[in-house]
Design a protein around this motif. Structure first.
Motif, mmCIF file in Angstrom:
data_model
loop_
_atom_site.group_PDB
_atom_site.id
_atom_site.type_symbol
_atom_site.label_atom_id
_atom_site.label_comp_id
_atom_site.label_asym_id
_atom_site.label_seq_id
_atom_site.Cartn_x
_atom_site.Cartn_y
_atom_site.Cartn_z
ATOM 1 N N ALA A 245 -3.238 1.922 9.508
ATOM 2 C CA ALA A 245 -4.424 2.429 8.805
ATOM 3 C C ALA A 245 -5.470 3.035 9.740
ATOM 4 C CB ALA A 245 -5.023 1.328 7.934
ATOM 5 N N PRO A 246 -5.897 2.338 10.799
ATOM 6 C CA PRO A 246 -6.916 2.947 11.677
ATOM 7 C C PRO A 246 -6.404 4.123 12.504
ATOM 8 C CG PRO A 246 -6.229 0.817 12.539
ATOM 9 C CD PRO A 246 -5.606 0.942 11.186
ATOM 10 N N LEU A 247 -5.100 4.330 12.511
ATOM 11 C CA LEU A 247 -4.539 5.459 13.259
ATOM 12 C C LEU A 247 -4.417 6.716 12.414
ATOM 13 C CD1 LEU A 247 -1.735 3.670 15.323
ATOM 14 C CD2 LEU A 247 -3.832 4.708 16.212
ATOM 15 N N LEU A 248 -4.807 6.632 11.144
ATOM 16 C CA LEU A 248 -4.771 7.798 10.260
ATOM 17 C C LEU A 248 -6.179 8.353 10.054
ATOM 18 C CD1 LEU A 248 -2.167 6.692 7.579
ATOM 19 C CD2 LEU A 248 -2.075 8.833 8.865
ATOM 20 N N LYS A 249 -6.293 9.668 10.017
ATOM 21 C CA LYS A 249 -7.557 10.303 9.680
ATOM 22 C C LYS A 249 -7.893 10.005 8.217
ATOM 23 C CE LYS A 249 -6.589 14.165 12.839
ATOM 24 N NZ LYS A 249 -6.339 15.630 12.954
ATOM 25 N N PRO A 250 -9.152 10.138 7.815
ATOM 26 C CA PRO A 250 -9.495 9.932 6.411
ATOM 27 C C PRO A 250 -8.621 10.773 5.487
ATOM 28 C CG PRO A 250 -11.487 10.114 7.725
ATOM 29 C CD PRO A 250 -10.342 10.435 8.641
ATOM 30 N N GLY A 251 -8.054 10.131 4.496
ATOM 31 C CA GLY A 251 -7.187 10.832 3.556
ATOM 32 C C GLY A 251 -5.803 11.122 4.085
ATOM 33 N N GLY A 252 -5.484 10.593 5.275
ATOM 34 C CA GLY A 252 -4.174 10.836 5.868
ATOM 35 C C GLY A 252 -3.057 10.235 5.038
ATOM 36 N N LEU A 253 -1.850 10.739 5.244
ATOM 37 C CA LEU A 253 -0.705 10.323 4.437
ATOM 38 C C LEU A 253 0.296 9.518 5.262
ATOM 39 C CD1 LEU A 253 0.173 13.477 2.271
ATOM 40 C CD2 LEU A 253 -1.391 11.583 1.758
ATOM 41 N N LEU A 254 0.911 8.554 4.580
ATOM 42 C CA LEU A 254 2.020 7.775 5.125
ATOM 43 C C LEU A 254 3.244 8.040 4.258
ATOM 44 C CD1 LEU A 254 3.274 5.492 6.888
ATOM 45 C CD2 LEU A 254 2.336 3.862 5.220
ATOM 46 N N PHE A 255 4.317 8.528 4.875
ATOM 47 C CA PHE A 255 5.569 8.789 4.170
ATOM 48 C C PHE A 255 6.520 7.625 4.420
ATOM 49 C CE2 PHE A 255 3.679 12.926 4.413
ATOM 50 C CZ PHE A 255 4.172 13.648 3.337
ATOM 51 N N ALA A 256 7.034 7.045 3.334
ATOM 52 C CA ALA A 256 7.943 5.907 3.427
ATOM 53 C C ALA A 256 9.328 6.315 2.943
ATOM 54 C CB ALA A 256 7.408 4.744 2.590
ATOM 55 N N GLY A 257 10.299 5.413 3.115
ATOM 56 C CA GLY A 257 11.660 5.684 2.679
ATOM 57 C C GLY A 257 11.834 5.486 1.184
ATOM 58 N N HIS A 258 12.951 5.957 0.660
ATOM 59 C CA HIS A 258 13.156 5.981 -0.789
ATOM 60 C C HIS A 258 13.183 4.595 -1.418
ATOM 61 C CE1 HIS A 258 17.231 5.394 0.798
ATOM 62 N NE2 HIS A 258 17.532 4.857 -0.353
ATOM 63 N N SER A 259 13.516 3.561 -0.657
ATOM 64 C CA SER A 259 13.605 2.215 -1.226
ATOM 65 C C SER A 259 12.472 1.302 -0.763
ATOM 66 C CB SER A 259 14.958 1.584 -0.865
ATOM 67 O OG SER A 259 15.106 1.505 0.538
ATOM 68 N N GLU A 260 11.437 1.888 -0.181
ATOM 69 C CA GLU A 260 10.329 1.090 0.344
ATOM 70 C C GLU A 260 9.106 1.193 -0.563
ATOM 71 O OE1 GLU A 260 11.320 1.437 5.092
ATOM 72 O OE2 GLU A 260 10.452 3.179 4.089
ATOM 73 N N ASN A 261 8.461 0.064 -0.793
ATOM 74 C CA ASN A 261 7.296 0.015 -1.666
ATOM 75 C C ASN A 261 6.211 -0.806 -0.991
ATOM 76 O OD1 ASN A 261 5.372 -0.353 -3.660
ATOM 77 N ND2 ASN A 261 6.848 -0.730 -5.290
ATOM 78 N N PHE A 262 5.088 -0.155 -0.679
ATOM 79 C CA PHE A 262 3.997 -0.831 0.021
ATOM 80 C C PHE A 262 2.838 -1.209 -0.905
ATOM 81 C CE2 PHE A 262 5.294 2.089 3.769
ATOM 82 C CZ PHE A 262 6.399 1.292 4.017
ATOM 83 N N THR A 263 2.971 -0.915 -2.185
ATOM 84 C CA THR A 263 1.859 -1.108 -3.119
ATOM 85 C C THR A 263 1.344 -2.539 -3.116
ATOM 86 O OG1 THR A 263 2.805 0.622 -4.514
ATOM 87 C CG2 THR A 263 1.098 -0.759 -5.490
ATOM 88 N N TYR A 264 2.259 -3.504 -3.034
ATOM 89 C CA TYR A 264 1.864 -4.905 -3.136
ATOM 90 C C TYR A 264 1.713 -5.574 -1.779
ATOM 91 C CZ TYR A 264 3.476 -3.859 -7.832
ATOM 92 O OH TYR A 264 3.653 -3.274 -9.060
ATOM 93 N N ILE A 265 1.796 -4.786 -0.716
ATOM 94 C CA ILE A 265 1.726 -5.346 0.627
ATOM 95 C C ILE A 265 0.382 -5.074 1.284
ATOM 96 C CG2 ILE A 265 2.782 -5.279 2.928
ATOM 97 C CD1 ILE A 265 5.391 -4.501 1.596
#
Length: 282
Positions: A245-265
């Motif tokens: 998180a602190p390594l991303l600029k404001p509004g930056g994007l994180l691309f994950a794999g097709h079977s990965e879900n970070f919503t609840y993490i």
């Protein structure tokens, strides 16, 4: 960085005894070293990969080999151990739906654009990112950078060469292939090389996501971390996301794999599209 095991059961006879205690010990060691959680079904893969190391080192047992590692925390063999247990499954423009999203996003960002690909494997993913930057930014692409890291040092050496067999790009459009690759001739027939203007955007470096510190300079507009987190347990995933998180600029994007879900993490990222997350922690 995908870790895949071949199917099939144990062969009747093996060169080395491989007890359950040995397998459990390997699982603990690779988890501590690289955060990888190996399931029980990976036992055959572990034997096959590490038996090669035992033969190479003229070792006679798994217990002796593992003892030698644990008694020398900085031994060069640790690198071989990790490399042996990480198989890199990758392709140019894999999970292709991500790249139009990347193209649209970077057009809205201020130069210089920076992207971190933290599971670079043999280079197909970071070069796909660099090609997308050229296509979407035009002349501005020269100001963009792609940092490509991986825990496996052997695949990084291949990635830096930027040379591939022609079948690796056979699904690419002729126009894209002609624009971004050089065709090998003579003794290099059947090979292609990424053009220098693409390769020049990418820099490679070894990096373990479980290391206490990362030698990376953010902030980044985009982080690609695809098909890596599924091999970590939930606490490890949460810890890595907290460091992203602190390594991303404001509004930056994180691309994950097709079977990965970070919503609840993590509360630092919200789902923006199909396995694409926007950083909201700023």
């Amino acid at each position: 960085m995908d870790h895949v095991a071949p199917s099939g059961g144990f062969q009747a006879e093996k060169q080395f005894e491989f007890r359950q205690a040995d397998f459990d010990r390997v699982r603990r060691m690779i988890y501590r070293r690289a955060g990888i959680s190996l399931g029980e079904h990976k036992r055959e893969m572990v034997y096959s990969r590490l038996a090669r190391r035992l033969r190479s080192l003229s070792q006679h047992s798994f217990s002796t080999y593992l003892d030698s590692l644990e008694h020398a925390d900085s031994a060069p063999e640790w690198e071989e151990f990790v490399n042996a247990l990480t198989t890199n499954l990758t392709a140019f423009f894999r999970e292709s739906h991500h790249f139009p999203i990347l193209a649209d996003f970077v057009r809205t960002r201020q130069a210089p654009i920076s992207v971190w690909c933290c599971a670079a494997s043999t280079g197909e993913e970071p070069y796909s990112i660099a090609i997308t930057l050229h296509e979407s930014l035009g002349a501005r692409a020269s100001q963009a950078t792609v940092l490509a890291t991986d825990i496996d040092t052997q695949v990084l050496q291949k990635a830096e060469r930027a040379v591939y067999t022609a079948d690796r790009v056979d699904k690419m459009s002729p126009a894209r292939l002609q624009r971004f690759f050089l065709k090998g001739r003579g003794q290099n027939a059947g090979m292609v090389r990424v053009r220098p203007e693409v390769a020049d955007l990418v820099s490679f470096a070894p990096l373990n996501l479980l290391a206490p510190s990362w030698d990376v300079r953010g902030p980044f507009d985009v982080i690609f971390c695809r098909n890596v987190m599924i091999y970590f347990d939930k606490p490890t995933q949460a810890a890595i996301l907290a460091r992203f998180a602190p390594l991303l600029k404001p509004g930056g994007l994180l691309f994950a794999g097709h079977s990965e879900n970070f919503t609840y993490i993590s509360q630092s990222f919200r789902l923006r599209g199909q396995t694409v997350y926007e950083c909201v922690s700023h």
